[in-house]
Design an enzyme around this catalytic site. Structure first.
Site, PDB file in Angstrom:
ATOM      1  N   CYS A  67     134.009  64.578  88.845  1.00 43.03           N
ATOM      2  CA  CYS A  67     134.789  65.908  88.602  1.00 43.03           C
ATOM      3  C   CYS A  67     134.270  66.572  87.195  1.00 43.03           C
ATOM      4  O   CYS A  67     134.540  65.715  86.289  1.00 43.03           O
ATOM      5  CB  CYS A  67     136.145  65.744  89.019  1.00 43.03           C
ATOM      6  SG  CYS A  67     136.751  67.377  88.766  1.00 43.03           S
TER       7      CYS A  67
ATOM      8  N   SER B 217     134.324  75.956  89.620  1.00 44.75           N
ATOM      9  CA  SER B 217     135.396  76.598  89.959  1.00 44.75           C
ATOM     10  C   SER B 217     136.292  77.107  89.006  1.00 44.75           C
ATOM     11  O   SER B 217     137.282  77.822  88.861  1.00 44.75           O
ATOM     12  CB  SER B 217     136.592  75.407  90.776  1.00 44.75           C
ATOM     13  OG  SER B 217     136.647  74.398  90.023  1.00 44.75           O
TER      14      SER B 217
HETATM   15  N1  DGL Z   1     135.248  70.919  88.332  1.00 42.79           N
HETATM   16  C1  DGL Z   1     135.306  70.689  89.972  1.00 42.79           C
HETATM   17  C2  DGL Z   1     134.446  69.305  90.346  1.00 42.79           C
HETATM   18  O1  DGL Z   1     133.454  68.950  89.432  1.00 42.79           O
HETATM   19  C3  DGL Z   1     136.626  70.584  90.532  1.00 42.79           C
HETATM   20  C4  DGL Z   1     137.592  71.429  90.217  1.00 42.79           C
HETATM   21  C5  DGL Z   1     138.465  72.004  91.233  1.00 42.79           C
HETATM   22  O2  DGL Z   1     139.192  71.373  92.099  1.00 42.79           O
HETATM   23  O3  DGL Z   1     138.540  73.128  91.305  1.00 42.79           O
HETATM   24  O4  DGL Z   1     134.880  68.823  91.255  1.00 42.79           O
END
Ligand code: DGL
Length: 273
Positions: A192, A11
């Site tokens: 995340c 994202s």
């Molecule tokens: N980097 C994303 C993940 O691993 C999340 C980021 C977002 O909330 O856009 O969940």
């Protein structure tokens, strides 16, 4: 030789923490990174929206010649991966592959805990999907999984506030909330891909006996194994050690910030979706 890079999608910036480990482990391949910064964060968005945005980005990466796309984003892996695999891949081209980051992590996470208590820190979307408790139970039925959503962490990272006192406050609050759920938690997974940037602060906020894991190396090792097992996919991946970067938002912002996640200078191109 035709460019057939491995596509890496997130994202925003978070997937760069995964790409960094993948390129260290598998430097011979070409990679195309796409960060949907203009529509980030995904973590608070509905299933339908994350699915729609992720599918659009995956299709674009396929159009660039990628035989394989890694969703280096837990939120997209939790909310869109299965739907894309089941509903869209056949129509797009049955030889194309999409993989996520949840499966490689849940396969091995049970090996890290001695007490059988695992804590998951993730976005709202990932927590609400219950993907981690469900998937971990498949591999490690005896393990107990506790979750805490950290909705402020991605905005802190995306807005360059990850070193601020505000970050300390929210990190402490979420870690305490997680650990208060059970004394048995001895392993915390940063589920995340944005969170590795907060690693130092997270380690400070967690007791010394708790292991804190991020996913980059785990996903890189799993990709190496996948390519070894799936020669028909591996053979399609071009090998010129070239990496290109695309963002759906400002390239100037992306280039300024991306190096912090990737560990090397980045020059991106803009993509309008
Ligand atoms: N980097 C994303 C993940 O691993 C999340 C980021 C977002 O909330 O856009 O969940």
């Amino acid at each position: 030789m035709k460019q057939q890079p491995i596509g890496i999608f997130d994202s925003g910036y978070g997937g760069l923490t995964v790409l960094k480990e993948i390129t260290a482990k598998l430097p011979q391949y070409d990679y195309t990174y796409l960060g949907d910064n203009a529509r980030s964060p995904y973590g608070t968005r509905s299933f339908e929206t994350v699915y729609e945005y992720t599918l659009q980005c995956v299709k674009w990466l396929f159009d660039q010649g990628c035989p394989l796309v890694i969703l280096a984003c837990n939120t997209a892996s939790a909310k869109a991966l299965r739907s894309i695999q089941q509903n869209n891949l056949d129509k797009i081209g049955s030889s194309k592959r999409v993989l996520g980051v949840i499966r490689p992590t849940t396969e091995i996470i049970g090996k890290y805990t001695k007490t059988g208590g695992i804590g998951i820190l993730a976005t709202n979307g990932t927590v609400m999907s219950n993907s981690y408790p469900i998937e971990i139970k498949k591999f490690y039925p005896q393990v107990n999984v506790f979750q805490e959503a950290c909705p402020m962490w991605v905005p802190l990272v995306e807005n360059n506030e990850y070193n601020s006192p505000g970050a300390d406050y929210f990190i402490k609050k979420n870690i305490d909330n997680l650990l208060n759920q059970s004394d048995s938690i001895d392993t915390i997974l940063l589920a995340c891909t944005h969170y590795p940037l907060l690693m130092e602060k997270i380690k400070k906020a967690a007791p010394a006996n708790v292991t804190v894991l991020s996913q980059g190396e785990i996903v890189a090792s799993s990709l190496a194994e996948y390519l070894q097992k799936h020669r028909e996919v591996e053979e399609k991946c071009s090998k010129n050690s070239q990496t290109s970067f695309y963002t759906t938002d400002s390239t100037e912002d992306f280039d300024n910030r991306a190096a912090i996640f990737y560990g090397k200078p980045v020059i991106s191109s803009h993509l309008s979706l």
